[in-house]
Design an enzyme around this catalytic site. Structure first.
Site, PDB file in Angstrom:
ATOM      1  N   LYS A 290     -51.654 -15.745 -15.149  1.00  0.00           N
ATOM      2  CA  LYS A 290     -52.016 -14.445 -15.335  1.00  0.00           C
ATOM      3  C   LYS A 290     -50.814 -13.711 -15.893  1.00  0.00           C
ATOM      4  O   LYS A 290     -49.777 -13.551 -15.830  1.00  0.00           O
ATOM      5  CB  LYS A 290     -51.872 -13.784 -13.585  1.00  0.00           C
ATOM      6  CG  LYS A 290     -52.761 -12.476 -13.419  1.00  0.00           C
ATOM      7  CD  LYS A 290     -52.275 -11.141 -14.102  1.00  0.00           C
ATOM      8  CE  LYS A 290     -51.031 -10.482 -13.883  1.00  0.00           C
ATOM      9  NZ  LYS A 290     -50.972  -9.403 -14.813  1.00  0.00           N
TER      10      LYS A 290
ATOM     11  N   GLU B 261     -38.009 -15.676 -11.297  1.00  0.00           N
ATOM     12  CA  GLU B 261     -36.737 -15.458 -12.406  1.00  0.00           C
ATOM     13  C   GLU B 261     -36.969 -14.020 -12.645  1.00  0.00           C
ATOM     14  O   GLU B 261     -38.214 -13.329 -13.062  1.00  0.00           O
ATOM     15  CB  GLU B 261     -37.228 -16.147 -13.584  1.00  0.00           C
ATOM     16  CG  GLU B 261     -35.865 -16.321 -14.516  1.00  0.00           C
ATOM     17  CD  GLU B 261     -35.681 -15.227 -15.231  1.00  0.00           C
ATOM     18  OE1 GLU B 261     -34.518 -14.439 -14.775  1.00  0.00           O
ATOM     19  OE2 GLU B 261     -36.241 -14.703 -16.097  1.00  0.00           O
TER      20      GLU B 261
ATOM     21  N   CYS C  21     -34.085 -10.328 -20.154  1.00  0.00           N
ATOM     22  CA  CYS C  21     -33.396 -10.637 -18.670  1.00  0.00           C
ATOM     23  C   CYS C  21     -31.993 -11.116 -19.019  1.00  0.00           C
ATOM     24  O   CYS C  21     -31.241 -10.657 -18.284  1.00  0.00           O
ATOM     25  CB  CYS C  21     -34.133 -11.354 -17.793  1.00  0.00           C
ATOM     26  SG  CYS C  21     -34.474 -12.927 -18.383  1.00  0.00           S
TER      27      CYS C  21
ATOM     28  N   GLU D  17     -30.383  -2.633 -13.906  1.00  0.00           N
ATOM     29  CA  GLU D  17     -30.899  -3.271 -15.030  1.00  0.00           C
ATOM     30  C   GLU D  17     -31.671  -2.103 -15.824  1.00  0.00           C
ATOM     31  O   GLU D  17     -32.630  -1.322 -15.071  1.00  0.00           O
ATOM     32  CB  GLU D  17     -31.736  -4.187 -14.707  1.00  0.00           C
ATOM     33  CG  GLU D  17     -32.316  -4.864 -16.110  1.00  0.00           C
ATOM     34  CD  GLU D  17     -33.513  -6.116 -15.839  1.00  0.00           C
ATOM     35  OE1 GLU D  17     -34.199  -5.777 -14.864  1.00  0.00           O
ATOM     36  OE2 GLU D  17     -33.059  -7.288 -16.234  1.00  0.00           O
TER      37      GLU D  17
END
Ligand SMILES: NC(=O)C1=CN([C@@H]2O[C@H](COP(=O)(O)OP(=O)(O)OC[C@H]3O[C@@H](n4cnc5c(N)ncnc54)[C@H](OP(=O)(O)O)[C@@H]3O)[C@@H](O)[C@H]2O)C=CC1
Ligand SMILES: O=C(O)CCC(=O)C(=O)O
Length: 481
Positions: free
Chosen positions: A175, A250, A284, A383
Protein backbone atom coordinates in the site's frame (compact mmCIF):
# COMPACT_ATOMS: atom_id res chain seq x y z
CA UNK A 1 1.49 17.33 -20.19
CA UNK A 2 -1.88 16.49 -18.70
CA UNK A 3 -3.32 13.14 -19.63
CA UNK A 4 -6.18 10.94 -18.54
CA UNK A 5 -4.35 7.65 -18.10
CA UNK A 6 -5.85 5.27 -15.57
CA UNK A 7 -3.70 2.96 -13.48
CA UNK A 8 -5.30 -0.05 -11.78
CA UNK A 9 -4.57 -2.17 -8.74
CA UNK A 10 -2.70 -5.46 -9.17
CA UNK A 11 -4.38 -8.37 -7.41
CA UNK A 12 -3.75 -12.09 -7.88
CA UNK A 13 -1.86 -11.54 -11.12
CA UNK A 14 -4.58 -9.35 -12.68
CA UNK A 15 -5.02 -5.60 -13.17
CA UNK A 16 -8.21 -4.68 -11.34
CA UNK A 17 -10.14 -1.41 -11.77
CA UNK A 18 -10.50 0.70 -8.63
CA UNK A 19 -13.77 1.64 -6.97
CA UNK A 20 -12.61 5.23 -7.53
CA UNK A 21 -9.56 7.05 -8.97
CA UNK A 22 -7.29 9.72 -7.57
CA UNK A 23 -5.36 12.27 -9.66
CA UNK A 24 -1.58 12.26 -9.16
CA UNK A 25 -0.46 15.92 -9.41
CA UNK A 26 3.05 17.24 -10.11
CA UNK A 27 4.07 19.51 -7.19
CA UNK A 28 6.39 21.47 -9.53
CA UNK A 29 3.54 22.22 -11.91
CA UNK A 30 0.05 21.96 -10.50
CA UNK A 31 -1.61 21.85 -13.93
CA UNK A 32 0.29 18.63 -14.75
CA UNK A 33 -1.71 15.49 -13.92
CA UNK A 34 0.54 12.44 -14.11
CA UNK A 35 -2.36 10.01 -14.20
CA UNK A 36 -5.41 8.76 -12.32
CA UNK A 37 -4.65 5.96 -9.91
CA UNK A 38 -7.11 3.40 -8.57
CA UNK A 39 -8.36 3.48 -5.02
CA UNK A 40 -9.00 0.01 -3.66
CA UNK A 41 -12.15 -0.67 -1.67
CA UNK A 42 -12.22 -3.02 1.29
CA UNK A 43 -13.31 -6.02 -0.84
CA UNK A 44 -10.24 -5.51 -3.05
CA UNK A 45 -7.89 -5.27 -0.08
CA UNK A 46 -9.28 -8.55 1.26
CA UNK A 47 -9.04 -10.14 -2.21
CA UNK A 48 -5.36 -9.14 -2.33
CA UNK A 49 -4.74 -10.60 1.14
CA UNK A 50 -6.55 -13.83 0.19
CA UNK A 51 -4.52 -14.11 -3.03
CA UNK A 52 -1.30 -13.67 -1.07
CA UNK A 53 -2.41 -16.30 1.49
CA UNK A 54 -3.25 -18.77 -1.26
CA UNK A 55 0.11 -18.22 -3.01
CA UNK A 56 2.16 -18.52 0.19
CA UNK A 57 2.54 -22.33 0.61
CA UNK A 58 4.03 -22.82 -2.86
CA UNK A 59 6.06 -19.60 -2.93
CA UNK A 60 7.59 -20.04 0.51
CA UNK A 61 8.90 -23.46 -0.48
CA UNK A 62 9.83 -22.56 -4.05
CA UNK A 63 13.31 -23.01 -5.49
CA UNK A 64 15.78 -20.25 -4.76
CA UNK A 65 17.06 -20.09 -8.34
CA UNK A 66 13.65 -18.98 -9.62
CA UNK A 67 13.38 -16.40 -6.81
CA UNK A 68 16.86 -15.15 -7.59
CA UNK A 69 16.15 -14.86 -11.31
CA UNK A 70 12.87 -12.97 -10.86
CA UNK A 71 14.36 -10.48 -8.37
CA UNK A 72 17.40 -10.00 -10.58
CA UNK A 73 15.15 -9.37 -13.58
CA UNK A 74 13.29 -6.66 -11.67
CA UNK A 75 16.59 -5.00 -10.69
CA UNK A 76 17.92 -5.17 -14.25
CA UNK A 77 14.83 -3.52 -15.70
CA UNK A 78 14.76 -0.77 -13.07
CA UNK A 79 18.40 0.06 -13.76
CA UNK A 80 17.88 0.01 -17.53
CA UNK A 81 14.94 2.43 -17.18
CA UNK A 82 16.47 4.67 -14.52
CA UNK A 83 16.13 7.92 -16.53
CA UNK A 84 12.48 7.31 -17.42
CA UNK A 85 11.55 6.15 -13.90
CA UNK A 86 13.59 8.98 -12.39
CA UNK A 87 11.60 11.44 -14.49
CA UNK A 88 8.35 9.94 -13.20
CA UNK A 89 9.65 10.12 -9.62
CA UNK A 90 10.79 13.75 -9.96
CA UNK A 91 7.45 14.59 -11.53
CA UNK A 92 5.30 13.07 -8.80
CA UNK A 93 7.38 13.76 -5.68
CA UNK A 94 9.33 16.89 -6.59
CA UNK A 95 12.85 15.58 -5.98
CA UNK A 96 15.32 16.95 -8.56
CA UNK A 97 15.98 14.72 -11.56
CA UNK A 98 19.54 13.73 -10.47
CA UNK A 99 18.26 12.89 -6.97
CA UNK A 100 15.37 10.93 -8.47
CA UNK A 101 17.63 8.96 -10.82
CA UNK A 102 19.84 8.24 -7.80
CA UNK A 103 16.85 6.90 -5.90
CA UNK A 104 15.77 4.71 -8.82
CA UNK A 105 19.32 3.37 -9.09
CA UNK A 106 19.22 2.56 -5.40
CA UNK A 107 15.95 0.65 -5.94
CA UNK A 108 17.45 -1.37 -8.79
CA UNK A 109 20.54 -2.20 -6.75
CA UNK A 110 18.36 -3.31 -3.82
CA UNK A 111 16.59 -5.88 -6.01
CA UNK A 112 19.97 -7.12 -7.27
CA UNK A 113 21.31 -7.32 -3.70
CA UNK A 114 18.36 -9.38 -2.47
CA UNK A 115 18.49 -11.60 -5.58
CA UNK A 116 21.96 -12.53 -4.33
CA UNK A 117 20.72 -12.99 -0.76
CA UNK A 118 18.37 -15.80 -1.86
CA UNK A 119 21.50 -17.85 -2.62
CA UNK A 120 23.11 -17.08 0.72
CA UNK A 121 20.33 -18.24 3.05
CA UNK A 122 22.04 -20.13 5.82
CA UNK A 123 21.33 -21.72 9.16
CA UNK A 124 23.15 -23.48 11.98
CA UNK A 125 23.82 -27.17 12.39
CA UNK A 126 24.87 -28.01 15.94
CA UNK A 127 25.43 -31.02 18.13
CA UNK A 128 22.75 -31.39 20.79
CA UNK A 129 23.61 -31.75 24.46
CA UNK A 130 21.96 -35.19 24.04
CA UNK A 131 24.26 -37.80 22.45
CA UNK A 132 23.05 -39.00 19.04
CA UNK A 133 20.92 -35.93 18.45
CA UNK A 134 21.65 -33.01 16.14
CA UNK A 135 20.07 -29.56 16.07
CA UNK A 136 19.23 -27.56 12.96
CA UNK A 137 18.36 -23.90 13.22
CA UNK A 138 16.78 -22.57 10.02
CA UNK A 139 14.80 -19.55 8.90
CA UNK A 140 11.41 -19.78 7.20
CA UNK A 141 9.28 -17.09 5.58
CA UNK A 142 7.09 -15.06 7.94
CA UNK A 143 3.96 -15.33 5.76
CA UNK A 144 1.80 -12.60 4.20
CA UNK A 145 3.28 -9.16 4.79
CA UNK A 146 1.57 -5.79 4.45
CA UNK A 147 3.98 -3.07 3.34
CA UNK A 148 2.87 0.52 3.98
CA UNK A 149 5.11 3.20 2.51
CA UNK A 150 5.39 7.02 2.65
CA UNK A 151 5.63 9.64 -0.08
CA UNK A 152 9.22 10.84 0.34
CA UNK A 153 11.02 7.86 -1.27
CA UNK A 154 8.35 6.57 -3.68
CA UNK A 155 10.45 3.81 -5.24
CA UNK A 156 13.37 3.10 -2.87
CA UNK A 157 11.28 2.46 0.25
CA UNK A 158 8.82 0.09 -1.53
CA UNK A 159 11.90 -1.61 -3.05
CA UNK A 160 13.68 -2.10 0.26
CA UNK A 161 10.58 -3.73 1.73
CA UNK A 162 9.38 -5.76 -1.31
CA UNK A 163 12.77 -7.21 -2.32
CA UNK A 164 13.67 -8.86 1.02
CA UNK A 165 10.04 -9.92 1.57
CA UNK A 166 10.03 -11.85 -1.72
CA UNK A 167 13.62 -13.05 -1.40
CA UNK A 168 12.87 -14.78 1.90
CA UNK A 169 9.66 -16.40 0.56
CA UNK A 170 6.90 -14.09 1.76
CA UNK A 171 3.85 -12.94 -0.17
CA UNK A 172 3.28 -9.20 -0.35
CA UNK A 173 0.45 -6.69 -0.31
CA UNK A 174 1.88 -3.19 -0.95
CA UNK A 175 0.00 0.00 0.00
CA UNK A 176 1.95 3.05 -1.22
CA UNK A 177 1.23 6.62 -0.09
CA UNK A 178 -1.81 8.08 -1.83
CA UNK A 179 0.23 11.16 -2.79
CA UNK A 180 2.75 9.23 -4.93
CA UNK A 181 1.22 6.05 -6.43
CA UNK A 182 3.06 6.42 -9.77
CA UNK A 183 6.41 4.86 -8.88
CA UNK A 184 4.75 2.05 -6.91
CA UNK A 185 2.53 1.28 -9.90
CA UNK A 186 5.54 1.31 -12.27
CA UNK A 187 7.38 -1.04 -9.91
CA UNK A 188 4.33 -3.35 -9.73
CA UNK A 189 4.16 -3.41 -13.52
CA UNK A 190 7.80 -4.50 -13.71
CA UNK A 191 7.24 -7.15 -11.02
CA UNK A 192 4.14 -8.41 -12.89
CA UNK A 193 6.37 -9.41 -15.83
CA UNK A 194 9.27 -10.88 -13.85
CA UNK A 195 7.95 -14.43 -13.41
CA UNK A 196 6.47 -14.34 -9.91
CA UNK A 197 3.39 -16.62 -9.55
CA UNK A 198 -0.03 -14.94 -9.27
CA UNK A 199 -0.77 -13.70 -5.75
CA UNK A 200 2.86 -13.50 -4.61
CA UNK A 201 2.89 -9.73 -5.11
CA UNK A 202 -0.18 -7.48 -4.93
CA UNK A 203 -0.62 -3.71 -5.14
CA UNK A 204 -3.57 -1.94 -3.53
CA UNK A 205 -3.59 1.84 -3.78
CA UNK A 206 -5.79 4.20 -1.81
CA UNK A 207 -5.90 6.01 1.49
CA UNK A 208 -4.10 4.87 4.60
CA UNK A 209 -7.19 5.08 6.75
CA UNK A 210 -9.06 2.61 4.52
CA UNK A 211 -6.56 0.41 2.69
CA UNK A 212 -3.69 0.66 5.20
CA UNK A 213 -5.93 0.08 8.17
CA UNK A 214 -7.56 -2.99 6.56
CA UNK A 215 -4.11 -4.53 6.12
CA UNK A 216 -3.14 -3.74 9.68
CA UNK A 217 -6.35 -5.21 11.11
CA UNK A 218 -6.49 -8.37 9.00
CA UNK A 219 -5.77 -11.59 10.96
CA UNK A 220 -4.55 -13.05 7.65
CA UNK A 221 -1.59 -10.64 7.52
CA UNK A 222 1.36 -11.95 9.54
CA UNK A 223 3.45 -8.80 9.59
CA UNK A 224 3.37 -5.10 8.81
CA UNK A 225 6.41 -3.10 7.75
CA UNK A 226 5.63 0.62 7.91
CA UNK A 227 7.52 3.83 7.17
CA UNK A 228 5.88 7.17 7.92
CA UNK A 229 4.81 9.40 10.77
CA UNK A 230 5.16 8.62 14.47
CA UNK A 231 1.43 9.05 15.12
CA UNK A 232 0.32 6.50 12.53
CA UNK A 233 3.22 4.18 13.33
CA UNK A 234 2.28 3.98 17.00
CA UNK A 235 -1.37 3.18 16.17
CA UNK A 236 -0.21 0.41 13.84
CA UNK A 237 2.08 -1.01 16.53
CA UNK A 238 -0.77 -1.19 19.05
CA UNK A 239 -3.03 -3.00 16.56
CA UNK A 240 -0.33 -5.43 15.48
CA UNK A 241 0.88 -6.26 18.96
CA UNK A 242 -2.69 -6.82 20.20
CA UNK A 243 -3.18 -9.55 17.57
CA UNK A 244 0.44 -10.80 17.86
CA UNK A 245 1.41 -9.81 14.30
CA UNK A 246 5.03 -8.91 13.70
CA UNK A 247 5.61 -5.17 13.20
CA UNK A 248 8.49 -3.04 11.99
CA UNK A 249 8.26 0.77 12.08
CA UNK A 250 10.57 3.41 10.61
CA UNK A 251 9.40 6.86 11.57
CA UNK A 252 10.68 10.37 12.03
CA UNK A 253 13.82 12.01 13.23
CA UNK A 254 15.16 15.28 14.63
CA UNK A 255 18.66 14.53 13.53
CA UNK A 256 21.46 16.61 15.05
CA UNK A 257 24.47 17.82 13.11
CA UNK A 258 27.28 18.84 15.48
CA UNK A 259 29.95 21.25 14.25
CA UNK A 260 33.00 21.51 16.49
CA UNK A 261 35.53 24.34 16.62
CA UNK A 262 38.14 22.14 14.93
CA UNK A 263 35.93 21.24 11.95
CA UNK A 264 36.98 22.04 8.41
CA UNK A 265 34.62 24.99 7.91
CA UNK A 266 34.08 24.53 4.17
CA UNK A 267 33.31 20.84 4.58
CA UNK A 268 31.03 21.49 7.57
CA UNK A 269 29.03 24.08 5.64
CA UNK A 270 28.61 21.82 2.62
CA UNK A 271 27.52 18.76 4.56
CA UNK A 272 25.13 20.83 6.67
CA UNK A 273 23.51 22.36 3.58
CA UNK A 274 23.20 18.88 2.08
CA UNK A 275 21.73 17.45 5.29
CA UNK A 276 19.15 20.16 5.80
CA UNK A 277 18.01 21.45 2.44
CA UNK A 278 18.64 18.94 -0.35
CA UNK A 279 15.70 16.69 -1.24
CA UNK A 280 13.77 19.73 0.09
CA UNK A 281 14.56 18.52 3.62
CA UNK A 282 12.03 15.74 3.09
CA UNK A 283 14.13 12.87 4.38
CA UNK A 284 13.68 11.20 7.73
CA UNK A 285 17.50 11.38 7.92
CA UNK A 286 17.64 15.12 7.16
CA UNK A 287 19.19 17.35 9.79
CA UNK A 288 17.17 20.31 10.94
CA UNK A 289 19.28 21.25 13.96
CA UNK A 290 22.88 22.34 13.84
CA UNK A 291 24.61 22.24 17.22
CA UNK A 292 27.67 24.47 16.92
CA UNK A 293 30.45 25.15 19.42
CA UNK A 294 31.13 28.77 20.32
CA UNK A 295 34.54 29.17 18.61
CA UNK A 296 33.20 28.43 15.12
CA UNK A 297 29.56 29.46 15.57
CA UNK A 298 29.54 32.92 13.98
CA UNK A 299 31.77 31.93 11.07
CA UNK A 300 29.56 28.87 10.45
CA UNK A 301 26.27 30.81 10.45
CA UNK A 302 27.70 33.44 8.14
CA UNK A 303 29.15 30.84 5.73
CA UNK A 304 25.95 28.76 5.61
CA UNK A 305 23.90 31.91 4.91
CA UNK A 306 26.32 32.82 2.12
CA UNK A 307 26.15 29.28 0.65
CA UNK A 308 22.34 29.36 0.77
CA UNK A 309 22.33 32.32 -1.63
CA UNK A 310 23.48 29.99 -4.41
CA UNK A 311 20.85 27.28 -3.79
CA UNK A 312 18.48 27.27 -6.75
CA UNK A 313 14.87 26.38 -5.93
CA UNK A 314 12.85 25.36 -8.97
CA UNK A 315 11.02 22.84 -11.12
CA UNK A 316 12.27 19.35 -10.30
CA UNK A 317 12.88 18.50 -13.96
CA UNK A 318 14.71 21.70 -14.85
CA UNK A 319 18.50 21.46 -15.25
CA UNK A 320 20.30 23.46 -12.58
CA UNK A 321 17.62 23.08 -9.88
CA UNK A 322 19.16 22.24 -6.50
CA UNK A 323 15.92 21.93 -4.54
CA UNK A 324 12.54 21.01 -5.97
CA UNK A 325 9.16 21.92 -4.51
CA UNK A 326 7.64 20.72 -1.26
CA UNK A 327 5.54 17.64 -1.97
CA UNK A 328 2.04 19.00 -1.24
CA UNK A 329 -0.02 21.91 -0.01
CA UNK A 330 -0.42 20.20 3.39
CA UNK A 331 3.35 19.77 3.80
CA UNK A 332 3.94 23.37 2.69
CA UNK A 333 1.49 24.55 5.35
CA UNK A 334 3.34 22.46 7.95
CA UNK A 335 6.68 24.01 6.93
CA UNK A 336 5.24 27.55 7.00
CA UNK A 337 3.69 26.85 10.41
CA UNK A 338 7.12 25.96 11.81
CA UNK A 339 8.67 29.07 10.24
CA UNK A 340 6.04 31.12 12.11
CA UNK A 341 6.71 29.14 15.29
CA UNK A 342 10.46 29.80 15.01
CA UNK A 343 9.87 33.52 14.70
CA UNK A 344 7.37 33.66 17.52
CA UNK A 345 9.75 31.66 19.75
CA UNK A 346 12.36 34.39 19.21
CA UNK A 347 14.84 32.63 16.93
CA UNK A 348 16.60 34.91 14.43
CA UNK A 349 15.65 34.33 10.77
CA UNK A 350 18.96 34.34 8.90
CA UNK A 351 17.82 33.23 5.46
CA UNK A 352 14.65 32.22 3.60
CA UNK A 353 11.32 32.10 5.40
CA UNK A 354 8.98 32.54 2.43
CA UNK A 355 7.63 31.20 -0.81
CA UNK A 356 9.62 31.32 -4.05
CA UNK A 357 8.05 32.31 -7.38
CA UNK A 358 9.01 30.12 -10.33
CA UNK A 359 7.90 29.85 -13.97
CA UNK A 360 5.31 27.25 -13.07
CA UNK A 361 2.84 27.21 -10.19
CA UNK A 362 4.10 24.78 -7.54
CA UNK A 363 4.82 24.44 -3.83
CA UNK A 364 8.11 26.35 -3.82
CA UNK A 365 9.63 27.28 -0.49
CA UNK A 366 12.95 29.04 0.15
CA UNK A 367 15.41 27.03 2.27
CA UNK A 368 15.20 28.60 5.69
CA UNK A 369 17.78 29.02 8.45
CA UNK A 370 17.26 30.24 12.00
CA UNK A 371 20.09 31.18 14.39
CA UNK A 372 20.13 32.22 18.07
CA UNK A 373 17.75 29.40 18.87
CA UNK A 374 17.45 27.40 22.07
CA UNK A 375 17.30 23.65 22.58
CA UNK A 376 13.88 23.93 24.24
CA UNK A 377 12.22 25.64 21.27
CA UNK A 378 9.73 23.63 19.22
CA UNK A 379 11.82 24.18 16.06
CA UNK A 380 14.69 22.42 17.87
CA UNK A 381 12.57 19.51 19.08
CA UNK A 382 9.86 18.66 16.53
CA UNK A 383 10.31 17.09 13.10
CA UNK A 384 9.44 19.66 10.42
CA UNK A 385 10.10 17.56 7.29
CA UNK A 386 10.90 20.53 5.07
CA UNK A 387 13.90 22.73 4.14
CA UNK A 388 13.97 24.46 7.53
CA UNK A 389 16.89 24.26 9.98
CA UNK A 390 18.13 26.09 13.04
CA UNK A 391 21.44 26.67 14.81
CA UNK A 392 21.98 26.29 18.55
CA UNK A 393 25.21 27.56 20.11
CA UNK A 394 26.95 25.39 22.76
CA UNK A 395 30.12 25.80 24.82
CA UNK A 396 31.96 22.59 23.96
CA UNK A 397 31.79 18.99 22.72
CA UNK A 398 30.28 17.64 25.95
CA UNK A 399 27.40 20.13 25.77
CA UNK A 400 26.94 19.35 22.07
CA UNK A 401 26.72 15.60 22.70
CA UNK A 402 24.23 16.07 25.53
CA UNK A 403 22.05 18.30 23.35
CA UNK A 404 22.28 15.95 20.37
CA UNK A 405 21.00 13.09 22.52
CA UNK A 406 18.32 15.17 24.22
CA UNK A 407 15.52 14.20 21.83
CA UNK A 408 12.71 11.67 21.68
CA UNK A 409 14.13 10.53 18.31
CA UNK A 410 17.32 8.65 17.40
CA UNK A 411 17.57 8.00 13.68
CA UNK A 412 20.79 9.57 12.40
CA UNK A 413 23.32 11.98 13.91
CA UNK A 414 26.38 13.68 12.49
CA UNK A 415 29.55 15.32 13.69
CA UNK A 416 31.97 17.57 11.79
CA UNK A 417 35.38 17.49 13.41
CA UNK A 418 39.05 16.88 12.61
CA UNK A 419 39.57 15.27 16.01
CA UNK A 420 39.75 11.48 16.08
CA UNK A 421 39.09 11.59 19.82
CA UNK A 422 35.75 13.40 19.45
CA UNK A 423 34.75 11.41 16.35
CA UNK A 424 35.33 8.12 18.17
CA UNK A 425 33.61 9.28 21.34
CA UNK A 426 30.60 10.46 19.32
CA UNK A 427 30.32 7.18 17.41
CA UNK A 428 30.12 5.35 20.73
CA UNK A 429 27.93 7.76 22.71
CA UNK A 430 25.45 9.08 20.16
CA UNK A 431 22.01 7.63 20.85
CA UNK A 432 21.16 7.36 17.14
CA UNK A 433 20.92 4.23 15.02
CA UNK A 434 23.14 5.73 12.29
CA UNK A 435 26.15 7.96 13.00
CA UNK A 436 27.95 10.06 10.38
CA UNK A 437 31.45 11.52 10.77
CA UNK A 438 32.23 14.39 8.39
CA UNK A 439 29.29 13.35 6.21
CA UNK A 440 25.69 14.59 5.88
CA UNK A 441 23.16 12.95 8.22
CA UNK A 442 21.16 11.92 5.11
CA UNK A 443 22.28 9.59 2.34
CA UNK A 444 22.79 5.95 3.18
CA UNK A 445 24.02 2.79 1.46
CA UNK A 446 21.61 0.06 0.37
CA UNK A 447 23.49 -3.00 1.64
CA UNK A 448 23.84 -2.20 5.35
CA UNK A 449 21.25 -1.90 8.14
CA UNK A 450 19.02 1.16 8.23
CA UNK A 451 17.07 2.27 11.28
CA UNK A 452 17.01 4.24 14.48
CA UNK A 453 16.53 4.13 18.21
CA UNK A 454 14.06 5.64 20.66
CA UNK A 455 10.96 7.14 18.96
CA UNK A 456 12.38 6.80 15.44
CA UNK A 457 12.07 3.07 14.94
CA UNK A 458 10.53 -0.04 16.39
CA UNK A 459 11.34 -3.64 15.61
CA UNK A 460 14.27 -5.02 13.70
CA UNK A 461 16.40 -3.19 11.15
CA UNK A 462 15.64 -2.82 7.46
CA UNK A 463 18.06 -3.33 4.57
CA UNK A 464 21.15 -5.43 4.08
CA UNK A 465 21.27 -8.91 5.55
CA UNK A 466 19.64 -7.60 8.73
CA UNK A 467 16.34 -7.42 6.82
CA UNK A 468 15.94 -11.19 7.26
CA UNK A 469 15.20 -10.67 10.94
CA UNK A 470 11.77 -9.22 10.14
CA UNK A 471 10.88 -11.28 7.08
CA UNK A 472 11.73 -14.70 8.54
CA UNK A 473 10.92 -16.78 11.59
CA UNK A 474 13.41 -19.14 13.18
CA UNK A 475 12.78 -22.87 13.46
CA UNK A 476 14.81 -25.23 15.66
CA UNK A 477 14.68 -28.89 14.59
CA UNK A 478 16.04 -31.74 16.75
CA UNK A 479 17.05 -34.78 14.71
CA UNK A 480 17.63 -38.13 16.39
CA UNK A 481 19.17 -41.15 14.74
N1 LIG B 1 10.37 8.60 8.32
C1 LIG B 1 9.98 8.80 7.09
O1 LIG B 1 10.58 8.28 6.15
C2 LIG B 1 8.80 9.61 6.85
C3 LIG B 1 8.24 10.38 7.83
N2 LIG B 1 7.14 11.12 7.56
C4 LIG B 1 6.60 11.93 8.63
O2 LIG B 1 5.21 11.81 8.62
C5 LIG B 1 4.58 13.09 8.45
C6 LIG B 1 3.32 12.99 7.68
O3 LIG B 1 3.54 12.32 6.45
P1 LIG B 1 2.49 11.30 5.92
O4 LIG B 1 2.77 10.81 4.56
O5 LIG B 1 1.15 11.92 6.12
O6 LIG B 1 2.76 10.07 6.89
P2 LIG B 1 1.73 9.00 7.31
O7 LIG B 1 2.23 8.28 8.48
O8 LIG B 1 0.38 9.60 7.37
O9 LIG B 1 1.71 8.02 6.02
C7 LIG B 1 2.62 6.96 5.78
C8 LIG B 1 1.87 5.79 5.15
O10 LIG B 1 0.89 5.28 6.09
C9 LIG B 1 -0.40 5.32 5.51
N3 LIG B 1 -1.40 5.52 6.56
C10 LIG B 1 -1.93 6.70 7.00
N4 LIG B 1 -2.83 6.45 7.98
C11 LIG B 1 -2.88 5.11 8.16
C12 LIG B 1 -3.60 4.25 9.04
N5 LIG B 1 -4.48 4.73 9.93
N6 LIG B 1 -3.39 2.92 8.96
C13 LIG B 1 -2.50 2.41 8.08
N7 LIG B 1 -1.80 3.18 7.21
C14 LIG B 1 -1.96 4.51 7.27
C15 LIG B 1 -0.30 6.43 4.50
O11 LIG B 1 -1.34 6.35 3.56
P3 LIG B 1 -1.86 7.65 2.75
O12 LIG B 1 -0.75 8.60 2.64
O13 LIG B 1 -2.26 7.10 1.47
O14 LIG B 1 -3.01 8.16 3.53
C16 LIG B 1 1.06 6.20 3.92
O15 LIG B 1 1.02 5.14 2.99
C17 LIG B 1 5.64 13.90 7.77
O16 LIG B 1 5.45 15.27 7.93
C18 LIG B 1 6.88 13.39 8.47
O17 LIG B 1 7.01 13.97 9.73
C19 LIG B 1 6.54 11.08 6.34
C20 LIG B 1 7.06 10.36 5.32
C21 LIG B 1 8.24 9.57 5.50
O1 LIG C 1 18.91 9.38 3.72
C1 LIG C 1 18.62 8.41 3.04
O2 LIG C 1 19.35 8.04 2.11
C2 LIG C 1 17.37 7.63 3.31
C3 LIG C 1 16.30 8.50 3.88
C4 LIG C 1 15.04 7.79 4.05
O3 LIG C 1 14.96 6.61 3.93
C5 LIG C 1 13.83 8.52 4.39
O4 LIG C 1 13.83 9.73 4.46
O5 LIG C 1 12.79 7.86 4.54
Amino acid sequence: MADSKRFDNYINGEWVAGSDYCANINPSELTDTIGNYAKADLAQVHAAIDAARAAFPAWSTSGIQARHDSLDKVGTEILARREELGTLLAREEGKTLPEAIGEVTRAGNIFKFFAGETLRLSGDYLPSVRPGVNVEVTREALGVVGLITPWNFPIAIPAWKIAPALAYGNCVVLKPADLVPGCAWALAEIISRAGFPAGVFNLVMGSGRVVGDALVQSPKVDGISFTGSVGVGRQIAVSCVSRQAKVQLEMGGKNPQIILDDADLKQAVELSVQSAFYSTGQRCTASSRFIVTAGIHDKFVEAVAERMKSIKVGHALKAGTDIGPVVSQAQLEQDMKYIDIGQSEGARLVSGGGLVTCDTEGYYLAPTLFADSEAAMRISREEIFGPVANVVRVADYEAALAMANDTEFGLSAGIATTSLKYANHFKRHSQAGMVMVNLPTAGVDYHVPFGGRKGSSYGSREQGRYAQEFYTVVKTAYVGS
